[in-house]
Design an enzyme around this catalytic site. Structure first.
Site, PDB file in Angstrom:
ATOM      1  N   GLY A 351       0.550  -0.705   0.000  1.00 47.55           N
ATOM      2  CA  GLY A 351       0.000   0.000   0.000  1.00 47.55           C
ATOM      3  C   GLY A 351       0.881   1.129   0.000  1.00 47.55           C
ATOM      4  N   THR A 352       3.060   2.832  -0.020  1.00 48.42           N
ATOM      5  CA  THR A 352       4.265   3.651   0.063  1.00 48.42           C
ATOM      6  C   THR A 352       3.991   5.082  -0.393  1.00 48.42           C
ATOM      7  OG1 THR A 352       5.607   1.703  -0.362  1.00 48.42           O
ATOM      8  CG2 THR A 352       6.611   3.825  -0.846  1.00 48.42           C
ATOM      9  N   VAL A 353       4.770   6.043   0.139  1.00 49.61           N
ATOM     10  CA  VAL A 353       4.708   7.422  -0.321  1.00 49.61           C
ATOM     11  C   VAL A 353       6.101   7.869  -0.722  1.00 49.61           C
ATOM     12  CG1 VAL A 353       2.663   8.029   1.027  1.00 49.61           C
ATOM     13  CG2 VAL A 353       4.940   8.363   2.032  1.00 49.61           C
ATOM     14  N   SER A 370       7.393   4.200   3.933  1.00 48.48           N
ATOM     15  CA  SER A 370       6.275   3.286   3.715  1.00 48.48           C
ATOM     16  C   SER A 370       6.032   2.402   4.922  1.00 48.48           C
ATOM     17  CB  SER A 370       6.596   2.389   2.512  1.00 48.48           C
ATOM     18  OG  SER A 370       5.669   1.336   2.389  1.00 48.48           O
ATOM     19  N   MET A 434       6.307   4.787  -6.163  1.00 50.98           N
ATOM     20  CA  MET A 434       5.849   3.995  -5.025  1.00 50.98           C
ATOM     21  C   MET A 434       4.966   2.851  -5.516  1.00 50.98           C
ATOM     22  SD  MET A 434       3.417   7.089  -3.812  1.00 50.98           S
ATOM     23  CE  MET A 434       4.458   8.276  -4.635  1.00 50.98           C
TER      24      MET A 434
END
Length: 534
Positions: A351, A352-353, A370, A434
């Site tokens: 699910g 990372t930024v 993340s 990401m």
């Protein structure tokens, strides 16, 4: 200052967004977070200050990708040289292979998936070495969003609902993330006083509270209460490491990734093979270009799965995997007209930024953090807003594998920042994509489009993507050219057109390209984000 290279500012792809230009820029996956970083630049801060403020804000406004219990990595151009930071956490000292005996794979949720969180240490290390503004100032936007509330953005609301359905029973999750028994909907305000208070403790102590103070004690106490192995000593012993970068020449530039335990080496290997194959004789969306890229990526991922691990445990050094002779040998395995199902190679021992920022002084930052798999483990420490990653799932249970689970060890990691330099040693681009195992594959596609074909960052972010999924299987987005899909299938690729939310499968790109005295930025339309500049 002369403009170093030509760039195509047209955008033939779906979103038709324009690239964003300016002398100071932030690009990330959520608008409020981007503006938090921009506020630091407007206040006289530098690109590092902007990256940290953005990252802190993302733990509030995009909890579906990261949290206070995330890991983090960074590449920083300080104006003179490039620096790499590995702030990923290690496993609890009490973890052993025996602890997970009988498991078919490492757990992906709950306390048994949690390793020491490293993102807070990344913020502190970056600020101490390069920051200009007080650490407390960097946390101010995030604290405001948490305490006074923010309107949840659409993509994040969708991911939040999915995460709640999967993880709602995990310790502390519902209390923090499911007010009124459900995930907040797009446009609804969400507040978290606990998150705000913890951010204040982190800001006032420069991160010490998280690893050796009151927050650490609460994390460790929650672990004990649930029979987990993580202790106060595991948190206190954590360190972020300045680690340098690995480099691979490509298309007249040099692409940099961090050394393992991250998967960035796979992107470098694929780019090296593509260079050996002379890729680029056809347009970027031509079947020949796509086929060769996919085949190189498959070979790189096979080696990644076999060899990647905590660098202290690797049985093959990264230099052997990137040796030109080895990459040329691997490239010779590629049939230009037929898909293959390759295994790993045998290199000789030897699910990372995501956030990209840059400022008018020339400093550029490539930063990623993340929780993994969206909300991570699903575990949230009560009263703190600390949602914990599930990076333990990245370990192998295979006996003797370099990445086999063990004590105080970093797992093979999906999140990776990237950076490109001109051949003359001047900075060119901070970028990242990401999205779990998509990340090295996304880096390859961004590097190919921008560095080789001269596409602008927004066009490169908008372009349809492919993703290797195993064997001869490859997934493509619905807007992929139908003729190319048919031709790939004719070459033996088992192609699936994946519909639905592209964030899950094809990641989210953010790119900042230096062009003369200013920057060109793009932000992925698959997410809620934006690039902002002045």
């Amino acid at each position: 200052m002369p403009i170093p290279s030509a760039m195509d500012f047209t955008n033939p792809y779906a979103s038709a967004r324009s690239a964003v230009l300016g002398r100071n820029v932030v690009s990330t996956s959520q608008p409020l977070a981007a503006q938090a970083g921009l506020r630091m630049l407007l206040a006289g801060g530098n690109a590092v200050d902007a990256a940290i403020a953005t990252a802190m804000a993302l733990t509030v406004v995009e909890p579906t990708g990261c949290g206070l219990g995330s890991d983090g990595f960074a590449i920083v151009w300080d104006g003179k040289e490039l620096h790499g930071l590995n702030a990923s956490g290690r496993s609890p000292a009490a973890w052993s292979a025996d602890r997970f005996a009988g498991h078919g794979a490492m757990p992906d949720k709950g306390w048994e998936a949690v390793t020491v969180p490293g993102a807070v240490s990344a913020w502190s290390a970056l600020s101490r070495r390069f920051g200009r503004l007080p650490f407390t100032a960097l946390a101010a936007p995030a604290i405001d969003y948490a305490r006074n509330g923010f309107a949840v953005s659409p993509v994040i609301a969708h991911l939040w609902a999915l995460g709640g359905a999967r993880l709602g029973e995990q310790p502390g999750f519902a209390e923090c993330f499911l007010p009124d028994g459900r995930a907040p909907r797009a446009g609804e305000l969400f507040r978290s006083e606990a998150h705000a208070s913890t951010l204040e403790a982190i800001a006032e102590s420069h991160g010490e509270a998280f690893y050796r103070g009151a927050v650490a004690q609460r994390i460790a106490a929650h672990a004990r209460a649930h029979g987990a192995a993580l202790t106060e000593d595991d948190l206190a012993n954590h360190r972020a490491d300045w680690c340098g970068t690995l480099a691979q020449p490509f298309a007249g530039s040099v692409v940099h990734e961090l050394p393992p335990n991250g998967q960035g080496i796979a992107a470098l290997m694929a780019l090296g093979m593509m260079e050996a194959l002379g890729i680029g004789n056809q347009p970027p969306d031509h079947v020949d270009t796509v086929h060769l890229s996919i085949e190189a990526m498959k070979l790189a991922l096979a080696d990644l799965h076999q060899y990647n691990a905590d660098i202290d445990a690797m049985q093959i050094p990264p230099s052997a995997l990137l040796a030109p002779a080895y990459l040329a040998e691997r490239a010779r395995l590629i049939d230009r007209h037929r898909a293959a199902d390759p295994g790993h190679g045998a290199p000789k021992p030897g699910g990372t930024v995501y956030v990209a920022t840059a400022d008018a002084s020339g400093m550029m930052v490539s930063f990623i953090q993340s929780n993994y798999m969206g909300f991570g483990s699903g575990v949230v420490v009560p009263g703190t807003g600390v949602s914990l990653q599930n990076r333990g799932h990245g370990f192998s249970l295979e006996q003797g594998h370099a990445n086999q689970v063990g004590p105080a060890k970093r797992p093979s990691h999906t999140i990776i920042p990237a950076f490109a330099m001109h051949a003359d040693g001047t900075p060119q681009m901070a970028f990242g994509v990401m999205g779990g195992p998509m990340q090295s594959q996304g880096h390859v596609q961004m590097a190919l489009r921008v560095l080789h074909y001269g596409q602008n960052p927004q066009a490169a972010a908008d372009a349809p993507r492919w993703r290797v999924t195993g064997g001869r299987k490859v997934a493509v987005e619905p807007n992929f050219d139908a003729d190319v899909v048919r031709e790939l299938a004719a070459r033996g690729h088992e192609v699936t057109v994946e519909r639905g939310n592209g964030v899950f499968a094809f990641g989210g790109a953010q790119l900042v390209y230096k062009r003369g005295d200013s920057y060109v930025a793009g932000s992925d339309p698959r997410k809620d984000g934006q690039a902002v500049a002045f």
